[in-house]
Write a protein that holds these residues in place. Structure first.
Motif, PDB file in Angstrom:
ATOM      1  N   ASN A 143     145.208 107.939  46.246  1.00 30.87           N
ATOM      2  CA  ASN A 143     145.986 107.133  46.258  1.00 30.87           C
ATOM      3  C   ASN A 143     146.410 105.731  46.659  1.00 30.87           C
ATOM      4  O   ASN A 143     147.608 104.199  46.437  1.00 30.87           O
ATOM      5  N   MET A 144     145.547 105.016  47.460  1.00 29.40           N
ATOM      6  CA  MET A 144     145.396 103.776  48.285  1.00 29.40           C
ATOM      7  C   MET A 144     144.524 102.994  48.365  1.00 29.40           C
ATOM      8  O   MET A 144     144.147 103.043  48.221  1.00 29.40           O
ATOM      9  N   ASN A 145     145.208 101.720  48.233  1.00 30.36           N
ATOM     10  CA  ASN A 145     143.905 100.481  47.974  1.00 30.36           C
ATOM     11  C   ASN A 145     144.016 100.852  49.620  1.00 30.36           C
ATOM     12  O   ASN A 145     145.442 100.696  50.490  1.00 30.36           O
ATOM     13  N   VAL A 146     143.167 100.098  49.724  1.00 29.77           N
ATOM     14  CA  VAL A 146     143.007  99.520  51.182  1.00 29.77           C
ATOM     15  C   VAL A 146     141.878  98.032  51.707  1.00 29.77           C
ATOM     16  O   VAL A 146     140.990  97.654  51.165  1.00 29.77           O
ATOM     17  N   GLY A 147     142.752  97.064  51.890  1.00 30.39           N
ATOM     18  CA  GLY A 147     142.385  96.637  52.723  1.00 30.39           C
ATOM     19  C   GLY A 147     142.736  94.971  51.541  1.00 30.39           C
ATOM     20  O   GLY A 147     142.676  94.187  52.215  1.00 30.39           O
ATOM     21  N   ASP A 148     143.428  95.007  50.985  1.00 34.14           N
ATOM     22  CA  ASP A 148     143.332  94.427  49.276  1.00 34.14           C
ATOM     23  C   ASP A 148     144.668  94.716  49.647  1.00 34.14           C
ATOM     24  O   ASP A 148     145.217  95.090  48.698  1.00 34.14           O
ATOM     25  N   PRO A 149     145.785  93.099  50.109  1.00 32.75           N
ATOM     26  CA  PRO A 149     147.048  93.229  50.289  1.00 32.75           C
ATOM     27  C   PRO A 149     147.701  92.636  48.928  1.00 32.75           C
ATOM     28  O   PRO A 149     148.795  92.479  48.244  1.00 32.75           O
ATOM     29  N   SER A 150     146.581  92.697  48.155  1.00 34.18           N
ATOM     30  CA  SER A 150     147.092  91.542  46.523  1.00 34.18           C
ATOM     31  C   SER A 150     147.634  93.042  45.590  1.00 34.18           C
ATOM     32  O   SER A 150     148.357  93.093  45.144  1.00 34.18           O
ATOM     33  N   ALA A 151     147.026  93.903  46.014  1.00 30.84           N
ATOM     34  CA  ALA A 151     147.285  95.067  45.349  1.00 30.84           C
ATOM     35  C   ALA A 151     147.729  95.892  45.936  1.00 30.84           C
ATOM     36  O   ALA A 151     148.411  96.034  46.863  1.00 30.84           O
ATOM     37  N   PRO A 152     148.837  96.689  44.647  1.00 29.24           N
ATOM     38  CA  PRO A 152     150.065  97.489  45.577  1.00 29.24           C
ATOM     39  C   PRO A 152     149.505  98.981  46.085  1.00 29.24           C
ATOM     40  O   PRO A 152     148.073  99.556  45.994  1.00 29.24           O
ATOM     41  N   ASN A 153     150.281  99.125  46.274  1.00 24.45           N
ATOM     42  CA  ASN A 153     150.214 100.535  47.321  1.00 24.45           C
ATOM     43  C   ASN A 153     148.840  99.818  48.051  1.00 24.45           C
ATOM     44  O   ASN A 153     148.065 101.438  48.244  1.00 24.45           O
ATOM     45  N   THR A 154     149.177  99.348  49.326  1.00 26.00           N
ATOM     46  CA  THR A 154     147.519  98.692  50.104  1.00 26.00           C
ATOM     47  C   THR A 154     147.821  98.940  51.876  1.00 26.00           C
ATOM     48  O   THR A 154     148.499  98.835  52.438  1.00 26.00           O
ATOM     49  N   ILE A 155     147.308  99.316  52.250  1.00 27.87           N
ATOM     50  CA  ILE A 155     147.086  98.996  54.095  1.00 27.87           C
ATOM     51  C   ILE A 155     146.254  99.082  54.457  1.00 27.87           C
ATOM     52  O   ILE A 155     144.759  98.603  53.759  1.00 27.87           O
ATOM     53  N   SER A 156     146.071  98.608  55.513  1.00 24.41           N
ATOM     54  CA  SER A 156     144.906  97.934  56.464  1.00 24.41           C
ATOM     55  C   SER A 156     143.819  98.569  56.918  1.00 24.41           C
ATOM     56  O   SER A 156     144.204  99.948  56.555  1.00 24.41           O
ATOM     57  N   GLU A 157     142.798  98.255  57.011  1.00 21.27           N
ATOM     58  CA  GLU A 157     141.261  99.043  57.390  1.00 21.27           C
ATOM     59  C   GLU A 157     142.000  99.589  58.397  1.00 21.27           C
ATOM     60  O   GLU A 157     141.461 100.507  59.407  1.00 21.27           O
ATOM     61  N   ALA A 158     142.322  98.456  59.680  1.00 17.61           N
ATOM     62  CA  ALA A 158     142.769  99.336  60.664  1.00 17.61           C
ATOM     63  C   ALA A 158     143.816 100.664  60.861  1.00 17.61           C
ATOM     64  O   ALA A 158     143.406 101.019  61.707  1.00 17.61           O
ATOM     65  N   GLU A 159     144.670 100.390  59.688  1.00 13.76           N
ATOM     66  CA  GLU A 159     145.991 101.487  59.046  1.00 13.76           C
ATOM     67  C   GLU A 159     145.055 102.807  58.982  1.00 13.76           C
ATOM     68  O   GLU A 159     145.305 104.197  59.114  1.00 13.76           O
ATOM     69  N   LEU A 160     143.928 102.628  58.237  1.00 10.15           N
ATOM     70  CA  LEU A 160     143.198 103.543  57.918  1.00 10.15           C
ATOM     71  C   LEU A 160     141.986 103.920  58.573  1.00 10.15           C
ATOM     72  O   LEU A 160     142.240 105.126  58.907  1.00 10.15           O
ATOM     73  N   ARG A 161     142.083 103.432  59.677  1.00 10.42           N
ATOM     74  CA  ARG A 161     141.273 104.055  60.913  1.00 10.42           C
ATOM     75  C   ARG A 161     142.186 104.642  61.807  1.00 10.42           C
ATOM     76  O   ARG A 161     142.037 106.051  62.016  1.00 10.42           O
ATOM     77  N   GLN A 162     143.314 104.181  61.995  1.00  6.96           N
ATOM     78  CA  GLN A 162     144.433 105.452  62.641  1.00  6.96           C
ATOM     79  C   GLN A 162     144.670 106.287  61.978  1.00  6.96           C
ATOM     80  O   GLN A 162     144.916 107.705  62.971  1.00  6.96           O
ATOM     81  N   ARG A 163     145.232 106.630  61.079  1.00 10.51           N
ATOM     82  CA  ARG A 163     145.358 107.830  59.808  1.00 10.51           C
ATOM     83  C   ARG A 163     143.984 108.777  60.031  1.00 10.51           C
ATOM     84  O   ARG A 163     143.781 110.182  60.739  1.00 10.51           O
ATOM     85  N   ILE A 164     142.517 108.612  59.918  1.00 15.01           N
ATOM     86  CA  ILE A 164     141.594 109.061  59.449  1.00 15.01           C
ATOM     87  C   ILE A 164     141.283 109.739  61.283  1.00 15.01           C
ATOM     88  O   ILE A 164     140.489 110.856  61.769  1.00 15.01           O
ATOM     89  N   THR A 165     141.856 109.046  62.407  1.00 12.64           N
ATOM     90  CA  THR A 165     141.506 109.397  63.655  1.00 12.64           C
ATOM     91  C   THR A 165     142.743 110.562  64.264  1.00 12.64           C
ATOM     92  O   THR A 165     142.008 111.584  64.710  1.00 12.64           O
ATOM     93  N   ALA A 166     144.119 110.584  63.370  1.00 14.19           N
ATOM     94  CA  ALA A 166     145.027 110.976  64.041  1.00 14.19           C
ATOM     95  C   ALA A 166     145.045 111.954  63.334  1.00 14.19           C
ATOM     96  O   ALA A 166     144.091 113.525  64.405  1.00 14.19           O
TER      97      ALA A 166
END
Length: 638
Positions: A143-166
């Motif tokens: 459901n989320m876009n990753v690393g594209d701040p111009s797109a809606p519902n976006t998280i950064s790659e750092a946030e994705l890494r944090q979520r996957i690690t957790a």
């Protein structure tokens, strides 16, 4: 997967998901002496990842493939396990008895973290492994876009890494015997202490071991912790060899835990801890006196009377990581009380609460991505590999994916290229199965991946309920293409109310065994497990068809080699292989799933045939074979 494997939406909004993710990361901050888990995952690789392309990041990550690919058994998995209310030890032992080695999360187990962890606990008891579908990661990637701040519902790659690690840290075992050493990769809870199970009565003793602290904490710190006179995880002496001294120097931290609350002092050391270096530690307890030596040098003497007896062990918390080895505990007179080299597992140890699940085999990150989603899959897999290398980061591909298989095998750093295609139709079979397998085989061989497949073990819309021969035929054809892992779709029958007109799997919707359960049990135990094990070390060189004038796409016409120079009789598929010594092998599979095949092979040199039911090779004398519908036989040069 086709038909769909996805569960109903779990109802999380973006706001609630990010709040949940933040809470999970915050809950992982269990380190009173160092950096927090929330910053650790980002600090570890954030800057490097931002400057690296997806393909390069994938190439740089390392993964062993985990227990599914390294315990010597042929992987036999299932999708659609028992639903949560039927996730019991008895049900999972029923799965193990049918010859399965692992299960995929699914059937609503991927709708809730508590259901998933319950599944892992049950699998631990039954001796099965689990590829986990984490509900949070599944929702995020879908459901989320990753690393594209111009797109809606976006998280950064750092946030994705944090979520996957957790997410990985929720399930992965943090204590593992790896290469003859104990590796502790993280910790949680009060003290995160594990100890020798039989040492409760020890009072005065010397606790000696080797340790290599690993720089994985926030800010790049490292520390290796050991505990002694342990009462429980909340009450013990805990000493730590740490990089967190002044001016980058090492320090010995000394924490006395009483009811979970530590009193901390420290002693500066005159050197820095060197990455990759092993240090020898000895802590001696004599009454109230505690002396510690590192590499033979006395670094501290402490007097404390709070604990007078108790076992010895180790402690890592939050994202901390260290290796330990060559443990020796000796009494005051030098008598050995305990020794451990970690060559035989961790059966002598009482592991900390929250130290993960032995059944965890990896993460099933996504099912059937589109071509446009493959770059995101490559990032997610690289991040999961980084979070826990000794596991399988798994993505399953669409049927008929064409060039997508090549792109996935090239860019996604999973050791497995998996796909699904279900060929047992209501009328006849799907002949595109052969071409699909040929595409997967080519991509897997080119990029050094193991090819895995789902086989059809359920009836559904326009697809027949398979017979025993149908199951055997799918397995035989897949093995002929060099398949290294077989997965069943489905085990439990999905409720027809969800759509796609599901009829009968191995277990009914109500939980009763069907004939398919018995068929699969016989095939898995008597044929697939032993035969598959023989084929794990083989490399596919060709897939050919004899006895048919115009082979369907995906099958080459028969060509002679030094093992089989001619074939006559009924149609057979020949999977050609070599082993590590370049010895020729051929899997001869019946082309038909309905009729018996009688063939004669011309064998120009002495050959052997493998008997999976007896698990032995026997001399093949005349090359005359009779194969029941769906059957196969493996030959090799003597």
């Amino acid at each position: 997967m086709t038909p769909q494997h996805d569960e109903p939406d779990n109802g999380l909004s973006r706001k609630s998901f990010l709040a949940l993710g933040g809470a999970l990361v915050a809950a992982g901050v269990a380190n009173p002496f160092g950096g927090g888990a929330a910053s650790a995952a980002t600090a570890k690789t954030g800057a490097a990842a931002a400057a690296t392309t997806t393909a390069a990041a994938a190439a740089a990550s390392a993964t062993t493939g985990g227990p599914l690919m390294n315990d010597g058994r042929f992987p036999i998995g299932l999708f659609w396990p028992p639903p949560p209310t039927q996730t019991t030890v008895a049900r999972y032992r029923e799965i193990a008895e049918a010859g399965f080695t692992y299960v995929h999360g699914g059937n609503y187990s991927n709708s809730d973290v508590q259901i998933t962890t319950h599944m892992l606990r049950i699998a631990d008891e039954a001796g099965l492994k689990v590829l986990v579908e984490d509900p949070d990661i599944k929702w995020l990637l879908k459901n989320m876009n990753v690393g594209d701040p111009s797109a809606p519902n976006t998280i950064s790659e750092a946030e994705l890494r944090q979520r996957i690690t957790a997410a990985v840290n929720r399930y992965a075992p943090s204590w593992r015997a790896v290469g003859g050493r104990l590796h502790i990769s993280s910790g949680s809870g009060d003290g995160s202490v594990g100890w020798v199970a039989d040492g409760a009565s020890w009072s005065d003793y010397t606790f000696a071991f080797d340790t290599e602290p690993v720089r994985t904490g926030a800010g790049g710190y490292a520390q290796a912790g050991w505990a002694f006179r342990i009462q429980d995880e909340r009450n013990a002496y805990v000493w730590l060899l740490s990089t967190q001294g002044s001016d980058g120097k090492a320090v010995l931290k000394k924490a006395v835990f009483v009811n979970g609350n530590p009193t901390v002092t420290q002693v500066s050391l005159p050197y820095q801890l060197e990455p990759g270096k092993t240090y020898h530690v000895e802590t001696t307890l004599s009454g109230a006196t505690i002396t510690t030596r590192i590499d033979g040098v006395l670094v501290d003497t402490t007097t404390d009377t709070r604990f007078t007896s108790g076992s010895a062990g180790f402690r890592e918390a939050g994202p901390e990581s260290a290796y330990f080895d060559n443990v020796i505990v000796t009494g005051p007179g030098g008598a050995e009380l305990f020794s451990e080299t970690f060559d035989e597992g961790l059966s002598a140890w009482r592991l900390p609460a929250g130290s993960g699940y032995a059944s965890f085999a990896g993460m099933h990150l996504y099912d059937e991505p589109s071509v446009g989603q493959l770059p995101l899959m490559a990032k997610a897999v690289a991040m999961a590999n980084e979070a826990y290398p000794d596991a399988l980061s798994y993505v399953n591909m669409l049927p008929g994916f064409g060039a997508g298989y090549e792109q996935a095998a090239r860019d996604i750093d999973s050791p497995v290229l998996s796909f699904d295609r279900y060929p047992i139709l209501a009328s006849g079979e799907d002949l595109g199965y052969f071409e699909n397998w040929a595409q997967v085989r080519a991509a897997a061989l080119k990029h050094g991946r193991d090819s895995w497949v789902y086989i059809q073990s359920v009836g559904y819309a326009n697809h027949a309920i398979p017979t025993k021969a149908d199951i055997l035929w799918q397995i035989s054809i897949s093995l002929a293409y060099g398949c290294k892992g077989i997965q069943y779709f489905t085990y439990w029958t999905p409720d027809p109310a969800r759509g796609e007109a599901f009829t009968t799997g191995l277990i009914t919707v109500e939980g009763k065994r069907t004939p398919l359960y018995r068929y699969s049990k016989d095939i898995n135990r008597d044929v697939l497990a032993p035969l598959g094990k023989q084929m794990l070390g083989l490399t596919s060189t060709a897939v050919q068809l004899a006895g048919v004038a115009a082979p369907p796409a995906g099958l080459d016409p028969f060509a002679a080699d030094g093992l089989v120079s001619a074939v006559s009789g009924d149609p057979v598929v020949l999977g050609r292989f070599v082993d590590g010594d370049d010895r020729l092998h051929t899997l001869v599979a019946n082309y038909s799933r309905h009729e018996r095949a009688r063939v004669r092979l011309t064998l120009p040199a002495p050959a052997e045939a493998y008997d999976p039911r007896r698990d032995r090779w026997e001399r093949e004398r005349d090359g005359a074979l009779t194969l029941d519908a769906g059957e196969s036989v493996l030959l090799r040069a003597r």
